[in-house]
Write a protein that holds these residues in place. Structure first.
Motif, mmCIF file in Angstrom:
data_model
loop_
_atom_site.group_PDB
_atom_site.id
_atom_site.type_symbol
_atom_site.label_atom_id
_atom_site.label_comp_id
_atom_site.label_asym_id
_atom_site.label_seq_id
_atom_site.Cartn_x
_atom_site.Cartn_y
_atom_site.Cartn_z
ATOM 1 N N ALA A 201 20.964 4.594 -0.816
ATOM 2 C CA ALA A 201 20.231 5.739 -0.286
ATOM 3 C C ALA A 201 19.194 5.293 0.729
ATOM 4 C CB ALA A 201 19.574 6.502 -1.433
ATOM 5 N N GLU A 202 18.614 4.113 0.537
ATOM 6 C CA GLU A 202 17.623 3.615 1.485
ATOM 7 C C GLU A 202 18.260 3.294 2.849
ATOM 8 O OE1 GLU A 202 14.811 1.424 -1.914
ATOM 9 O OE2 GLU A 202 16.074 0.226 -0.575
ATOM 10 N N GLY B 56 8.232 1.520 5.243
ATOM 11 C CA GLY B 56 9.532 1.932 4.774
ATOM 12 C C GLY B 56 9.418 2.896 3.594
ATOM 13 N N ILE B 57 10.596 3.232 3.070
ATOM 14 C CA ILE B 57 10.672 4.192 1.960
ATOM 15 C C ILE B 57 11.520 3.583 0.847
ATOM 16 C CG2 ILE B 57 11.278 6.530 1.258
ATOM 17 C CD1 ILE B 57 11.226 7.269 4.258
ATOM 18 N N LEU B 58 10.966 3.514 -0.326
ATOM 19 C CA LEU B 58 11.705 3.100 -1.526
ATOM 20 C C LEU B 58 12.235 4.363 -2.197
ATOM 21 C CD1 LEU B 58 9.176 0.428 -2.834
ATOM 22 C CD2 LEU B 58 11.400 -0.033 -1.785
ATOM 23 N N VAL B 59 13.545 4.396 -2.493
ATOM 24 C CA VAL B 59 14.199 5.595 -3.015
ATOM 25 C C VAL B 59 14.669 5.321 -4.450
ATOM 26 C CG1 VAL B 59 16.034 7.280 -2.663
ATOM 27 C CG2 VAL B 59 14.941 6.185 -0.677
ATOM 28 N N TYR B 60 14.351 6.241 -5.378
ATOM 29 C CA TYR B 60 14.709 6.094 -6.788
ATOM 30 C C TYR B 60 15.413 7.359 -7.258
ATOM 31 C CZ TYR B 60 11.290 2.344 -6.435
ATOM 32 O OH TYR B 60 10.596 1.217 -6.038
ATOM 33 N N THR C 198 13.211 10.335 -5.906
ATOM 34 C CA THR C 198 11.774 10.187 -5.705
ATOM 35 C C THR C 198 11.585 9.186 -4.571
ATOM 36 O OG1 THR C 198 11.185 10.677 -8.003
ATOM 37 C CG2 THR C 198 9.586 9.424 -6.714
ATOM 38 N N LEU C 199 10.824 9.568 -3.538
ATOM 39 C CA LEU C 199 10.615 8.731 -2.352
ATOM 40 C C LEU C 199 9.194 8.192 -2.371
ATOM 41 C CD1 LEU C 199 12.239 11.108 0.310
ATOM 42 C CD2 LEU C 199 13.370 9.503 -1.270
ATOM 43 N N VAL C 200 9.070 6.865 -2.316
ATOM 44 C CA VAL C 200 7.762 6.211 -2.288
ATOM 45 C C VAL C 200 7.601 5.582 -0.900
ATOM 46 C CG1 VAL C 200 6.253 4.470 -3.319
ATOM 47 C CG2 VAL C 200 7.848 5.756 -4.776
ATOM 48 N N TYR C 201 6.698 6.127 -0.109
ATOM 49 C CA TYR C 201 6.413 5.601 1.223
ATOM 50 C C TYR C 201 5.409 4.445 1.079
ATOM 51 C CZ TYR C 201 8.732 9.688 3.221
ATOM 52 O OH TYR C 201 9.672 10.655 3.576
ATOM 53 N N VAL C 202 5.750 3.297 1.691
ATOM 54 C CA VAL C 202 4.955 2.102 1.460
ATOM 55 C C VAL C 202 4.815 1.294 2.748
ATOM 56 C CG1 VAL C 202 6.981 0.770 0.734
ATOM 57 C CG2 VAL C 202 4.711 0.069 -0.052
ATOM 58 N N THR D 99 0.851 -1.187 0.000
ATOM 59 C CA THR D 99 0.000 0.000 0.000
ATOM 60 C C THR D 99 0.891 1.242 0.000
ATOM 61 O OG1 THR D 99 -1.694 -1.154 1.287
ATOM 62 C CG2 THR D 99 -1.852 1.240 1.153
ATOM 63 N N VAL D 100 0.755 2.096 -1.032
ATOM 64 C CA VAL D 100 1.509 3.350 -1.098
ATOM 65 C C VAL D 100 0.777 4.379 -0.241
ATOM 66 C CG1 VAL D 100 2.345 5.205 -2.590
ATOM 67 C CG2 VAL D 100 2.396 2.828 -3.406
ATOM 68 N N THR D 101 1.519 4.998 0.661
ATOM 69 C CA THR D 101 0.907 5.994 1.544
ATOM 70 C C THR D 101 1.267 7.424 1.168
ATOM 71 O OG1 THR D 101 2.770 5.787 3.091
ATOM 72 C CG2 THR D 101 0.852 4.365 3.475
ATOM 73 N N LYS D 102 2.402 7.621 0.479
ATOM 74 C CA LYS D 102 2.815 8.992 0.129
ATOM 75 C C LYS D 102 3.926 8.932 -0.911
ATOM 76 C CE LYS D 102 5.188 11.325 3.181
ATOM 77 N NZ LYS D 102 5.574 12.146 4.379
ATOM 78 N N VAL D 103 4.071 10.008 -1.703
ATOM 79 C CA VAL D 103 5.146 10.135 -2.694
ATOM 80 C C VAL D 103 5.764 11.520 -2.536
ATOM 81 C CG1 VAL D 103 5.782 10.120 -5.147
ATOM 82 C CG2 VAL D 103 4.009 8.550 -4.315
ATOM 83 N N VAL D 104 7.111 11.575 -2.423
ATOM 84 C CA VAL D 104 7.845 12.838 -2.335
ATOM 85 C C VAL D 104 8.826 12.867 -3.509
ATOM 86 C CG1 VAL D 104 9.402 14.254 -0.962
ATOM 87 C CG2 VAL D 104 7.622 12.905 0.175
ATOM 88 N N ARG D 105 8.845 13.974 -4.258
ATOM 89 C CA ARG D 105 9.658 14.068 -5.475
ATOM 90 C C ARG D 105 10.725 15.158 -5.340
ATOM 91 N NH1 ARG D 105 6.183 11.410 -9.240
ATOM 92 N NH2 ARG D 105 3.989 11.418 -8.563
#
Length: 258
Positions: free
Chosen positions: A205-206, A227-231, A168-172, A143-149
Motif C-alpha cells: 500500500a505504501e 513519507g507515509i507509513l500505512v497500516y 491508518t496513515l502515519v505521516y512522518v 517526527t510524526v506530523t499527522k495521523v489519518v484513520r
C-alpha cells in the motif's frame, strides 16, 4: 400293807411323767428346769448411715462438688489475667498525666491529619512524546506530523489498494542525525492498539502512494525524508502509539498517536 409315798416321790413321778409325755401342760413355761437354759436374743443389727444406703446419690454429689471446684478455680484464674493490662493502662495514663504536667509530651496527631495513601493518589499521566515531538533511535530521528484513520483504500485508479479492514496513515519525517548513511526499514516501525496488539506496515500500500519515500529509503547524514507509513487494521480498532526503530537491534522509541 399300803405303802405311802412321800412328797418327794410324788414330785419325782410327776417329772418323769412329763418327760415321757412332753405335750402335757405342766403348769410351767417350756424348758423350765430343763437341762439347757433358753438362748438370750442377740443385739439388734446396726442401721447403716444415709451415705451407705444411697451410694448413687453420694457419688453424684461428689462429682458435682468436683465440677464446682474446678469451675471456681478456672474463673479465678481467668479473672486474674486482665490485671497486667489494667496496670499497664494506669501506668500509661499516669505517664501521660506526668508528661502533660511537665510540658514535655507531644500532642497526639489527629486521624484526619494523616497523609492520603498511595491508592488515593492520582494515576500517573502518560509522559511519552506525542505528535510533533521528535524521538531518536540509533542514528535516525522520527517526527510524526499527522495521523489519518479509517481509510478504505489508498492509491489512484488501477493502482489503488483496498484494505482488509481500514487503513491508518502515519505521516512522518525521518532525519539522519548520525555520521554515516542509514537505510530506513519501514517493516521495523510498529503501531499498537489499546490492547497492546502490534501491527506491521503494509509495504504494498505504501508503494502505490505518490511521493512516498519511506520504503527502504537511503538517508545520508543530515538529510531527511517525508513519507507515509500505512497500516491495515480491523474495523473499529484505533492505533494508540507507534514504536520507531533506527534499524535492527536498535532500541525503539514510543510516540503517542492520540
Amino acid at each position: 400293807m399300803t405303802q405311802h409315798d412321800g412328797p418327794d416321790h410324788g414330785a419325782h413321778n410327776t417329772s418323769r411323767h412329763q418327760q415321757q409325755n412332753p405335750t402335757q401342760w405342766s403348769g410351767q413355761p417350756p424348758y423350765a428346769g430343763g437341762p439347757y437354759p433358753p438362748v438370750p436374743p442377740g443385739p439388734a443389727p446396726k442401721k447403716a448411715n444415709w451415705f451407705a444406703r444411697h451410694k448413687i446419690l453420694t457419688g453424684l454429689c461428689g462429682l458435682a462438688a468436683v465440677v464446682v471446684i474446678a469451675t471456681a478455680a478456672t474463673a479465678s484464674g481467668g479473672a486474674s489475667d486482665p490485671a497486667p493490662t489494667t496496670t499497664a493502662s494506669h501506668s500509661a495514663a499516669g505517664s501521660a498525666d506526668g508528661s502533660a504536667a511537665g510540658g514535655s509530651a507531644a500532642p497526639a496527631k489527629s486521624a484526619t491529619s494523616a497523609k492520603p495513601t498511595s491508592a488515593a493518589a492520582e494515576p500517573a499521566k502518560d509522559t511519552a512524546p506525542g505528535i510533533g515531538d521528535p524521538v531518536k533511535s540509533g542514528n535516525l530521528q522520527f517526527t510524526v506530523t499527522k495521523v489519518v484513520r479509517n481509510q478504505a483504500q489508498v492509491g489512484q485508479d488501477f493502482m489503488a489498494q483496498k484494505a482488509q479492514g481500514r487503513f491508518t496513515l502515519v505521516y512522518v519525517t525521518v532525519r539522519n542525525v548520525g555520521n554515516d548513511s542509514e537505510t530506513l526499514l519501514d517493516s521495523e516501525q510498529k503501531i499498537k492498539d489499546a490492547d497492546n496488539k502490534t501491527y506491521s506496515p503494509d509495504s504494498g500500500a505504501e508503494l502505490v502512494m505518490d511521493d512516498n519515500d519511506v520504503w527502504l529509503a537511503q538517508i545520508n547524514p543530515g538529510n531527511a525524508v517525508d513519507g507515509i507509513l500505512v497500516y491495515d487494521m480491523p474495523v473499529g480498532v484505533q492505533a494508540t502509539a507507534i514504536d520507531f526503530s533506527g534499524g535492527l537491534f536498535k532500541d525503539s522509541k514510543t510516540v503517542r498517536l492520540h
